[in-house]
Scaffold this motif. Structure first.
Motif: not given
Ligand code: GDP
Length: 478
Positions: A70-95
């Protein structure tokens, strides 16, 4: 290719004639210019009591080399990729569910959402990709396989509960992977919820809110009542803007398999997160050691796509076999090339399963230090009580030998769990158990992943062992 008898003799500092004789004795007929197979080399080496280290040829292993530059000018913005972590029952699935529902656009409102391991939402005309598997097991086991697919981690903490062991684990996993953290203080609708207390407690883990001079973003939310979700999404976009996640969409695709299974109707399916380039129907690809041609591609809304760019999760069919989660995925210019690379990778994988061992253990630590390969010794501490874990941490952090220091990636009270071992494997760390033992599953995983677990009950013995290992003075354990 491997090694000829002549080359092997030289490496062992032996006469070729002696090696040939020895081989004959072991039942292998060979001449000096003959290439030996892996079994013969291993047999011979063990007879001479030397370790064989398999170097996997770059050509067959590293996918990056196939990727177009890739040349610098080939690079375009892309969506962020997000992971949800935390203690059990704190609401990860609900979120995860609540976010998914915040954003079903008009035309798709009737559409059925598909589980494809990740989904995308859109806010203010910007997309965000969420990995759909809450918890850090998926995150870390993928990382152990060399795949870091997460840009941002949301750590969910229930305001009525507080910072719990898996909260701390999640924080340490994210930190070890150097992934930015946003804290979502959840369940603020509940009686007894105390977000300020959570903020206070997290300062101990270097997560300090801006109003107290730190740089961690805290969001108060209720996943269940859907309070504060838009603000949370805005904060994700803010972090993404600062971090400037980019990719070149105008080249052949590369990504990571996030899930795969054998579907009764469709055959092998792989759910892939595209990370570079654009994937198109008809493209020939390799996924791990499998190859295929994209027959059909659907997104998380069940919509058929002709092409998918960076940060898009897609489900694809057209594979010959079922790959594994965490497998790299890459498109090649034609099917023949894809097939041949997949076959080479299958061989390399078998070879590496036979013996390649690049894990740090205390026994070979000195060698790695001497060769300048290691600057920190990564350590995970598990102990029976908080006091001894803290004491051990304090003592270990004081060790410094020839510029090498001990870095504590994670500590906790309780038995050594599989999650500890997977973190160790992903971060090339050793695990110290102080008056605790590994759980059976943790023990199995440590064996297969070749993670060094050291069990102790006296602090100075731990210190002594680590210091000796760093100086190359460790007594061999038989
Ligand atoms: P996970 O184990 O972290 O995935 O947690 P879940 O999403 O399964 O949530 C555990 C429980 O907490 C469920 O009964 C949810 O309904 C409840 N819960 C999750 N978020 C909230 C919230 O914001 N407010 C309240 N009152 N309950 C919640």
């Amino acid at each position: 290719g491997t090694m000829t008898v002549g080359e092997l003799a030289k490496a062992l500092h032996k006469d070729a004639s002696e090696v040939i004789k020895k081989l004959l004795f072991l039942g292998v007929m060979a001449t000096i210019n003959q290439e030996l197979d892996l079994d013969a080399i291993q047999l011979l080496a063990s007879d001479y009591n030397v370790e064989v280290e398999l170097k996997i040829p770059v050509e067959e292993d590293k996918f990056e080399q196939f990727e177009e530059h890739d040349e610098a000018e080939d690079l375009l913005g892309r969506p962020p990729v997000v992971t949800i972590m935390g203690h059990v029952d704190h609401g990860k699935t609900t979120l995860l569910d609540a976010i998914r529902k915040t954003n079903v656009t008009e035309g798709e409102a009737g559409g059925i959402t598909q589980h494809i391991g990740a989904y995308q939402v859109e806010i203010h005309n910007k997309k965000i990709t969420f990995l759909d598997t809450p918890g850090h097991a998926a995150f870390t086991s993928m990382r152990a396989r060399g795949a870091l697919v997460t840009d941002i981690t949301i750590i969910v903490v229930a305001a009525d509960d507080g910072v719990m062991p898996q909260t701390v684990e999640a924080i340490n996993h994210a930190k070890a992977a150097k992934v930015p953290i946003i804290v979502a203080v959840n369940k603020v609708d509940k009686e007894g919820a105390d977000p300020e207390r959570i903020k206070q407690a997290l300062t101990e883990y270097e997560l300090v809110p801006e109003e107290w001079g730190g740089d961690t973003i805290f969001c108060n939310i209720s996943a269940k009542q859907r309070i504060g979700l838009e603000n949370l999404l805005d904060m994700i976009l803010l972090v993404a803007e600062v971090q400037e996640f980019k990719a070149n969409p105008n080249k052949r695709a590369r990504g990571t398999v996030i899930e795969a299974e054998l579907d009764k109707g469709k055959g092998p399916v792989a759910r892939v997160l595209i990370q570079h380039g654009t994937l198109k129907v008809g493209d020939s690809f390799v996924a791990g050691v499998c190859f295929g041609r994209v027959r059909a591609m659907v997104n998380d809304r069940g919509k058929r796509l002709k092409e998918a760019g960076p940060s898009t999760p897609v489900e694809i069919t057209g594979l010959t076999e079922v790959p594994q989660a965490g497998d790299p995925f890459i498109v090649f210019e034609d099917e023949r090339k894809a097939r041949s690379i997949a076959e080479k990778r299958a061989v390399t994988l078998r070879q590496s399963e036979m013996g390649a061992n690049v894990r740090v253990t205390l026994d070979d630590l000195y060698k790695h230090i001497k060769e300048g390969e290691i600057k920190d010794l990564n350590v995970i501490i598990k102990g029976d009580v908080q006091g001894s874990v803290e004491a051990l941490r304090g003592s270990l952090e004081k060790i410094e030998i020839e510029g090498v220091r001990v870095k504590i990636l994670h500590q906790g009270v309780g038995a050594i769990t599989e999650s500890d071992v997977i973190l160790a494997s992903a971060s090339n760390a050793i695990v110290i158990g102080f008056n605790v033992r590994p759980e059976p599953q943790a023990k199995n995983t440590a064996e297969s992943e070749k993670v060094d677990i050291r069990l102790h009950s006296i602090i100075y013995k731990v210190i002594e062992e680590i210091e000796h290992a760093m100086k190359g003075m460790l007594d061999p354990v038989f």
